[in-house]
Enzyme design. Structure first.
Site, PDB file in Angstrom:
ATOM      1  N   GLU A   1      10.466   2.355  -2.508  1.00 34.52           N
ATOM      2  CA  GLU A   1       9.024   2.545  -2.748  1.00 34.52           C
ATOM      3  C   GLU A   1       8.767   3.832  -3.504  1.00 34.52           C
ATOM      4  OE1 GLU A   1       7.557  -0.001  -2.631  1.00 34.52           O
ATOM      5  OE2 GLU A   1       6.546  -0.440  -0.733  1.00 34.52           O
TER       6      GLU A   1
ATOM      7  N   THR B   1      -0.280   0.995  -9.064  1.00 35.96           N
ATOM      8  CA  THR B   1      -0.453   1.632  -7.759  1.00 35.96           C
ATOM      9  C   THR B   1      -0.821   3.102  -7.926  1.00 35.96           C
ATOM     10  OG1 THR B   1       1.176   0.135  -6.823  1.00 35.96           O
ATOM     11  CG2 THR B   1       0.677   2.086  -5.546  1.00 35.96           C
TER      12      THR B   1
END
Lengths: 308, 308
Positions: free
Chosen positions: A128, A180
């Protein structure tokens, strides 16, 4: 050397009011990875999909997870992986988390499960970090554990599974890009205390609703007065989708992760399909292509099958 | 006319991270009220304690609750009440809520339970409005319902009972004055998003801990990064009490309501008594008088006995 086939599910992070702390696993879509051990310390990546993701391990989400595990164990162990992504990168339903979690669970399995679940989550978080610049676990944890995960804290890691009723989930992925990092940057760094109080009432209500199997409470608690009003401007049609889906019988829903996918929870399949039809109507009208899924909560997380 | 005796328990609002949304009922202390109907529309109040609270119904917490109910039902009904307070006003363990909730439940009982629980809570909130200027339910709801209450929302009222493990509660009431209105005014009206996220992780963890009977999770979640750092400066010795109680085995705890009382949760009576000893030591050293209670969670809320 043994080879395994790994199914890593898509996930919905945040669950509207639980920004950065809640996530839920889906039965569809799911990435497939074939993983085997190598007896030299390297990572070989093959893609079996249309997404043309980097095969340089340093630049690949699964790759950095394998590398972080190799760094931990030392010696002459490496990994070879073939990745068949069904969760489209950038969709907002945990594509990078599926690669990262799948890699971490697969590696741990092949190594004889030498790491605890918390350690596996932490290895996966390296993926991530590569994908979004931030180590977060609100997709990773439900992807690994299944069901609904609460990430109370990242430092130190404190992950808890929340009981979850049998719910249907409808997801629409409008084919637009929301990065994101952009979705994070537009958030205000200060919030009103009164909004924060309303938000934590909703989070408490949502967790209580999950634990008590109180679907109406879940529905009332799926309200976000802090993040959604800001982020939803990046998603054309969002307000209309939400209003129409709730009118069609959805318990509630909102942005999946940082978007652009929108998810809705429903108490049965009929409602979930009506919701899907409403979602499609809005994007057909706007003229944006999309994928939809009508699925259920995945209770088991990453699944492993032995291959010959 | 029938007469009833009402036991209205003390309560701990906020529960550290659940500012304005969570509360828990105690088995001790408890106010006692004797209430009967009158056949004329007036409220007569007698005090049977040392606190010299106003007997003018417009200025009395129980009085305004009775008046609000009389306004609703009309006609020639009134109430006579004798109040014996054991929960010291200003202690931070729900003294005004006990008077208000006791009055509302008693009146509803004497009227044949014509009002729903939500309506009873709403009548009782008129008492809180008089006491603190704000209609809040985080003491009222657990006082009426027992156990742990979540007040997800006030407008519209959305109250849910949260399952609660068998916990011991130690409370110390240092004899200093912290006015609820002052304790509200010193709060910052803006909070950092990162602090809000940490807070809602803790709230979700606390609710999940209660629901799952996970005492360690409850302990880890009893952390408040927003309200406590500001309010605790009004309570001498707070940091020392908290640190020493946790070292002595408390799961965790903090300011009860807006203070000055401090509460700690423990998994058994032995720990709760050790915690009490630590609390006393700090205030003996500082030289502030106090009351302490070692009690358990009251699971039933306001209790009514018939009198002849």
């Amino acid at each position: 050397m043994s080879k395994i086939k790994v199914f890593a599910p898509g996930t919905v992070a945040n669950l509207v009011c639980g920004f950065d702390i809640l996530g839920l696993a889906l039965n569809e879509p799911s990435d497939i990875m074939e993983v085997s051990l190598l007896d030299e310390p390297k990572v070989i990546i093959h893609n079996r999909d249309e997404y043309n993701l980097p095969t340089d391990p340093e630049k690949n989400v699964a790759g950095v997870v394998f590398l972080s595990i190799m760094e931990k164990i030392g010696g002459n162990t490496g990994f070879e992986v073939t990745i068949e992504k069904h969760i489209k990168p950038g969709s907002g339903i945990g594509s990078s988390a599926a690669s990262a979690a799948g890699a971490a669970v697969a590696a741990n399995h092949l190594l004889g499960n030498i790491f605890s679940t918390d350690e596996v989550i932490q290895f996966a978080m390296n993926g991530e970090k590569l994908a979004s610049g931030v180590k977060h676990a609100d997709n990773i944890a439900p992807c690994i554990l299944g069901g609904v995960s609460l990430i109370r804290s990242i430092h130190p890691l404190d992950v808890t599974s929340i009981p979850c009723p049998e719910l249907f989930v409808t997801v629409i992925h409008p084919q637009i890009e929301v990065r994101t990092s952009d979705a994070r940057q537009i958030l205000r760094q200060q919030v009103q205390l009164k909004d924060a109080i309303r938000q934590w009432g909703n989070i408490a209500g949502l967790v209580a609703g999950f634990c008590k199997n109180d679907l109406d409470l879940i529905g009332r608690s799926l309200e976000d007065v802090i993040i959604e009003p800001v982020r939803s401007i990046l998603i054309p049609g969002f307000d209309e989708v939400k209003a129409n889906c709730k009118a069609a019988g959805a318990l509630g829903g909102g942005i999946s992760g940082s978007g652009p996918s929108i998810f809705m929870l429903s108490r049965d399949e009929a409602a979930a399909k009506k919701v899907e039809a409403e979602m499609k109507k809005v994007y057909d009208k706007i003229g944006i292509a999309y994928h939809t899924y009508v699925t259920t909560v995945n209770k088991n997380g990453v699944r492993i099958e032995a291959l010959k």
